[in-house]
Design a protein around this motif. Structure first.
Motif, PDB file in Angstrom:
ATOM      1  N   ASP A  23       0.854  -1.180   0.000  1.00 23.13           N
ATOM      2  CA  ASP A  23       0.000   0.000   0.000  1.00 23.13           C
ATOM      3  C   ASP A  23       0.898   1.241   0.000  1.00 23.13           C
ATOM      4  O   ASP A  23       1.325   1.707   1.046  1.00 23.13           O
ATOM      5  CB  ASP A  23      -0.875  -0.045   1.256  1.00 23.13           C
ATOM      6  CG  ASP A  23      -1.887   1.091   1.261  1.00 23.13           C
ATOM      7  OD1 ASP A  23      -1.827   1.924   0.325  1.00 23.13           O
ATOM      8  OD2 ASP A  23      -2.706   1.135   2.183  1.00 23.13           O
ATOM      9  N   ALA A  24       1.194   1.722  -1.167  1.00 22.02           N
ATOM     10  CA  ALA A  24       2.205   2.768  -1.289  1.00 22.02           C
ATOM     11  C   ALA A  24       1.824   4.023  -0.508  1.00 22.02           C
ATOM     12  O   ALA A  24       2.678   4.704   0.044  1.00 22.02           O
ATOM     13  CB  ALA A  24       2.415   3.109  -2.762  1.00 22.02           C
ATOM     14  N   GLN A  25       0.532   4.292  -0.430  1.00 18.71           N
ATOM     15  CA  GLN A  25       0.126   5.527   0.232  1.00 18.71           C
ATOM     16  C   GLN A  25       0.269   5.420   1.753  1.00 18.71           C
ATOM     17  O   GLN A  25       0.177   6.400   2.455  1.00 18.71           O
ATOM     18  CB  GLN A  25      -1.320   5.859  -0.105  1.00 18.71           C
ATOM     19  CG  GLN A  25      -2.297   4.938   0.615  1.00 18.71           C
ATOM     20  CD  GLN A  25      -3.700   5.098   0.091  1.00 18.71           C
ATOM     21  OE1 GLN A  25      -3.931   5.202  -1.114  1.00 18.71           O
ATOM     22  NE2 GLN A  25      -4.655   5.122   0.978  1.00 18.71           N
ATOM     23  N   MET A  60       6.631   2.712  12.591  1.00 19.49           N
ATOM     24  CA  MET A  60       5.582   1.777  12.992  1.00 19.49           C
ATOM     25  C   MET A  60       6.173   0.514  13.593  1.00 19.49           C
ATOM     26  O   MET A  60       5.684  -0.010  14.598  1.00 19.49           O
ATOM     27  CB  MET A  60       4.715   1.450  11.767  1.00 19.49           C
ATOM     28  CG  MET A  60       3.672   0.385  11.996  1.00 19.49           C
ATOM     29  SD  MET A  60       2.625   0.638  13.448  1.00 19.49           S
ATOM     30  CE  MET A  60       1.543   1.940  12.895  1.00 19.49           C
ATOM     31  N   ARG A  61       7.265   0.065  13.004  1.00 24.16           N
ATOM     32  CA  ARG A  61       7.915  -1.139  13.521  1.00 24.16           C
ATOM     33  C   ARG A  61       8.369  -0.910  14.971  1.00 24.16           C
ATOM     34  O   ARG A  61       8.187  -1.741  15.835  1.00 24.16           O
ATOM     35  CB  ARG A  61       9.123  -1.462  12.631  1.00 24.16           C
ATOM     36  CG  ARG A  61       9.737  -2.797  12.889  1.00 24.16           C
ATOM     37  CD  ARG A  61      10.317  -3.416  11.638  1.00 24.16           C
ATOM     38  NE  ARG A  61      11.180  -2.524  10.897  1.00 24.16           N
ATOM     39  CZ  ARG A  61      11.451  -2.643   9.611  1.00 24.16           C
ATOM     40  NH1 ARG A  61      10.917  -3.613   8.910  1.00 24.16           N
ATOM     41  NH2 ARG A  61      12.248  -1.797   9.011  1.00 24.16           N
ATOM     42  N   ARG A  72      -1.136   3.844  18.633  1.00 25.41           N
ATOM     43  CA  ARG A  72      -1.164   5.203  18.131  1.00 25.41           C
ATOM     44  C   ARG A  72      -0.436   6.159  19.087  1.00 25.41           C
ATOM     45  O   ARG A  72       0.356   7.005  18.670  1.00 25.41           O
ATOM     46  CB  ARG A  72      -2.624   5.629  17.970  1.00 25.41           C
ATOM     47  CG  ARG A  72      -2.824   7.028  17.511  1.00 25.41           C
ATOM     48  CD  ARG A  72      -4.280   7.232  17.265  1.00 25.41           C
ATOM     49  NE  ARG A  72      -4.698   8.591  17.535  1.00 25.41           N
ATOM     50  CZ  ARG A  72      -5.825   8.883  18.170  1.00 25.41           C
ATOM     51  NH1 ARG A  72      -6.609   7.920  18.628  1.00 25.41           N
ATOM     52  NH2 ARG A  72      -6.160  10.127  18.349  1.00 25.41           N
ATOM     53  N   GLU A  73      -0.724   5.987  20.385  1.00 27.13           N
ATOM     54  CA  GLU A  73      -0.026   6.848  21.353  1.00 27.13           C
ATOM     55  C   GLU A  73       1.480   6.672  21.259  1.00 27.13           C
ATOM     56  O   GLU A  73       2.227   7.653  21.218  1.00 27.13           O
ATOM     57  CB  GLU A  73      -0.473   6.504  22.787  1.00 27.13           C
ATOM     58  CG  GLU A  73      -1.802   7.109  23.159  1.00 27.13           C
ATOM     59  CD  GLU A  73      -2.401   6.407  24.378  1.00 27.13           C
ATOM     60  OE1 GLU A  73      -1.625   5.841  25.170  1.00 27.13           O
ATOM     61  OE2 GLU A  73      -3.638   6.410  24.504  1.00 27.13           O
ATOM     62  N   THR A 109      -4.248   1.260  11.544  1.00 21.87           N
ATOM     63  CA  THR A 109      -4.443  -0.049  10.943  1.00 21.87           C
ATOM     64  C   THR A 109      -3.759  -0.131   9.585  1.00 21.87           C
ATOM     65  O   THR A 109      -3.117  -1.119   9.253  1.00 21.87           O
ATOM     66  CB  THR A 109      -5.949  -0.329  10.781  1.00 21.87           C
ATOM     67  OG1 THR A 109      -6.575  -0.109  12.040  1.00 21.87           O
ATOM     68  CG2 THR A 109      -6.191  -1.753  10.357  1.00 21.87           C
ATOM     69  N   ARG A 110      -3.890   0.944   8.823  1.00 23.10           N
ATOM     70  CA  ARG A 110      -3.284   0.949   7.492  1.00 23.10           C
ATOM     71  C   ARG A 110      -1.761   0.837   7.610  1.00 23.10           C
ATOM     72  O   ARG A 110      -1.121   0.063   6.911  1.00 23.10           O
ATOM     73  CB  ARG A 110      -3.689   2.219   6.752  1.00 23.10           C
ATOM     74  CG  ARG A 110      -3.854   2.025   5.266  1.00 23.10           C
ATOM     75  CD  ARG A 110      -4.457   3.240   4.585  1.00 23.10           C
ATOM     76  NE  ARG A 110      -3.927   4.497   5.056  1.00 23.10           N
ATOM     77  CZ  ARG A 110      -4.666   5.457   5.594  1.00 23.10           C
ATOM     78  NH1 ARG A 110      -5.963   5.301   5.734  1.00 23.10           N
ATOM     79  NH2 ARG A 110      -4.103   6.580   5.991  1.00 23.10           N
ATOM     80  N   LYS A 111      -1.213   1.597   8.524  1.00 21.43           N
ATOM     81  CA  LYS A 111       0.251   1.553   8.692  1.00 21.43           C
ATOM     82  C   LYS A 111       0.699   0.168   9.159  1.00 21.43           C
ATOM     83  O   LYS A 111       1.722  -0.350   8.730  1.00 21.43           O
ATOM     84  CB  LYS A 111       0.699   2.596   9.719  1.00 21.43           C
ATOM     85  CG  LYS A 111       0.665   4.034   9.224  1.00 21.43           C
ATOM     86  CD  LYS A 111       1.284   4.922  10.299  1.00 21.43           C
ATOM     87  CE  LYS A 111       0.982   6.405  10.094  1.00 21.43           C
ATOM     88  NZ  LYS A 111       1.472   6.936   8.823  1.00 21.43           N
TER      89      LYS A 111
END
Ligand SMILES: [Zn+2]
Lengths: 210, 306
Positions: free
Chosen positions: A135-137, A147-148, A198-199, B47-49
């Motif tokens: 998902d390139a976007q 994120m990792r 997210r936090e 979720t997307r990420k």
């Protein structure tokens, strides 16, 4: 949390099929495992070929220790052999193997809690850049790295549910059986996990900007 | 619909498992509630990420090699008529003979698990069970060893020990040898690494592996469990090279409890003459007033490997 001993664990094959990425046909997993149980040990090789990569991914995401994760995969297959007689006629192999994998990772965390090595940065940085995200976007390489790291930092229970649901593609029913809780509880945990993720994600981003 | 209800339904909505009516209500609420709108977008973005995370890198070829080695070992075990059960009963009897007054089943069980990996059957099954040779002092020491090893039992049983796991998986002598040698790099190995090594010393069919095991154990001969293990294993060792290495090690650390064993060996007409000679020398040293000899006490010489 209560974890059923291996011998008591069973899952009806009438349930929804596993949505594991690499799984071709849950029935033939089951047939293979029944053959292994009956003494055709070498047929476990086919199951190894199907499952070792998803399992390895599960452990890497959960532990952030790629090299230890190989040992953990090995231990799972060792336990399959050791406990093969407890595999049920009505069993479902994918559920069973994740059940064993969770126990193996719990043992691992218990052991490493004595000698804490939370995240092995060396292990982490070894990860080569992968091909561009499907998902390139969704983000740049920096974004993915962020994120990792965020995933590595969320609490274990939240990370586990995220990995099972989003990366191992188990559905909520399957996860509920694994965690021995209700489907509703899994959804609650999944939601909280995403919030924590997210936090942490924004916290890291802020730290980086500072 | 209040905000809490709406947000509770996010996960279902995301999965598409929310009933159509509730889904419609949720969308309607989102359109009019900036708070929930923000929550929803954040959830979607995370979720997307998360979904975009690439697969982890591939495991190394080592994983596959080790798996198939383990598989072969298990297939062979399954093909033969339960050598394990046979071995276990032999081992039980062996320890029952050694420890007449203590229940030996637990200890034997733990060692039998070790034996599963290193035990080919050949060496041990061809030998008669050694006669009970214990003095009360030896019996006491063995009982201590039994307790110590029983403490490790659950971990050993689980094959948590690297050495045991590796001995189980690797079939060739050279691979087992490498495993034993690898432990020599460890400055202060786990207790169960030591008990695994003792298990290998007791049950590995290869003289070379047993000799290397002694070499590996030499660095930790200051630990009681190692010396007790040597004392327990020496009486049933049959290879002269290994016997001599054990005697030298016990002598170099001046293990006084070895004296009765040495005496017996030095008089044993059936023992190899090198073994008798070593035992005699060892006995003499143990009985002499103990001068501290830093050269000898630290790194005992191994007649073969050094
Ligand atoms: Zn609202």
């Amino acid at each position: 949390m209560f974890l059923a001993p291996v011998t008591q664990f069973r899952v009806s094959s009438a349930e929804a099929p596993a949505s594991l990425p690499a799984t071709v046909d849950a029935d033939s997993d089951h047939e293979l495992m029944l053959a292994v149980r009956a003494g055709e040990i070498r047929r476990l090789g086919d199951l190894f070929e199907r499952y070792h990569k998803p399992l390895y991914g599960f452990f890497v995401r959960l532990t952030n220790q790629p090299s230890a994760s190989e040992d953990l995969v090995q231990i799972v297959f060792y336990r399959i052999l050791k406990y093969r007689h407890t595999y049920r006629d009505e069993g479902k192999f994918s559920a069973w193997i994740y059940h064993l994998a969770r126990k193996v990772s719990a043992d691992h965390f218990r052991k490493s809690a004595r000698t804490p090595t939370p995240t092995d940065p060396a292990d982490f940085n070894e990860q080569p850049d992968q091909e561009p995200a499907p998902d390139a976007q969704a983000g740049t390489a920096d974004d993915l790295e962020l994120m990792r790291r965020a995933l590595a930092r969320v609490t274990h229970d939240h990370r586990e549910v995220l990995v099972l649901a989003r990366l191992q593609h188990l559905n909520h029913q399957e996860i509920a059986r694994l965690l021995d809780c209700s489907v509703g509880a899994v959804k609650v945990r999944a939601h909280r996990a995403l919030k924590e993720l997210r936090e942490v994600y924004f916290k890291i981003r802020k730290e980086q900007a500072a | 619909m209040n905000c809490q209800r709406v947000q509770d339904n996010f996960i279902d909505h995301q999965d598409g498992t929310l009933p159509p009516a509730e889904s419609a209500a949720l969308r309607a609420h989102l359109a009019s509630c900036p708070d929930c709108q923000r929550e929803w977008s954040a959830l979607q973005e995370m979720t997307r990420k998360l979904d975009a995370l690439p697969a982890t890198e591939e495991p190394s070829p080592r994983l596959r090699e080790q798996f198939y080695a383990m598989l072969e070992t298990h297939q062979r075990d399954a093909d033969t008529v339960s050598p394990f059960a046979l071995a276990k009963s032999r081992i039980d009897r062996f320890f029952a003979a050694l420890l007449p007054s203590t229940p030996s089943l637990q200890f034997a069980g733990a060692l039998a698990v070790l034996a599963l990996g290193v035990f080919t059957g050949a060496r041990y099954l061809q030998q008669p069970v050694p006669p009970a040779v214990t003095s009360p002092a030896d019996a006491q020491r063995l009982a201590n060893l039994e307790r110590e090893l029983a403490d490790q039992k659950s971990e050993v049983k689980d094959m948590g020990g690297l050495v045991a796991a590796s001995l189980l998986q690797h079939k060739s002598t050279s691979e087992r040898l490498q495993t034993v040698l690898a432990t020599m790099d460890q400055k202060s190995p786990d207790r169960h690494v030591l008990t695994d090594l003792l298990g290998a010393l007791a049950f590995d069919p290869s003289v070379n592996v047993r000799l290397s095991t002694i070499e590996a154990l030499a660095a930790h001969a200051d630990q009681a469990v190692v010396r007790q293990g040597l004392l327990a294993t020496l009486p049933r060792e049959s290879a002269p090279l290994v016997q001599v290495a054990m005697i030298e090690l016990l002598t170099s650390v001046r293990e006084a409890a070895a004296a009765p064993l040495f005496e017996r060996l030095s008089r044993d007409e059936t023992a190899d003459k090198d073994v008798r000679e070593s035992a005699r020398r060892g006995l003499a040293l143990l009985r002499s007033p103990s001068p501290t000899d830093p050269l000898k006490s630290k790194q005992p010489s191994n007649p073969v490997l050094s």
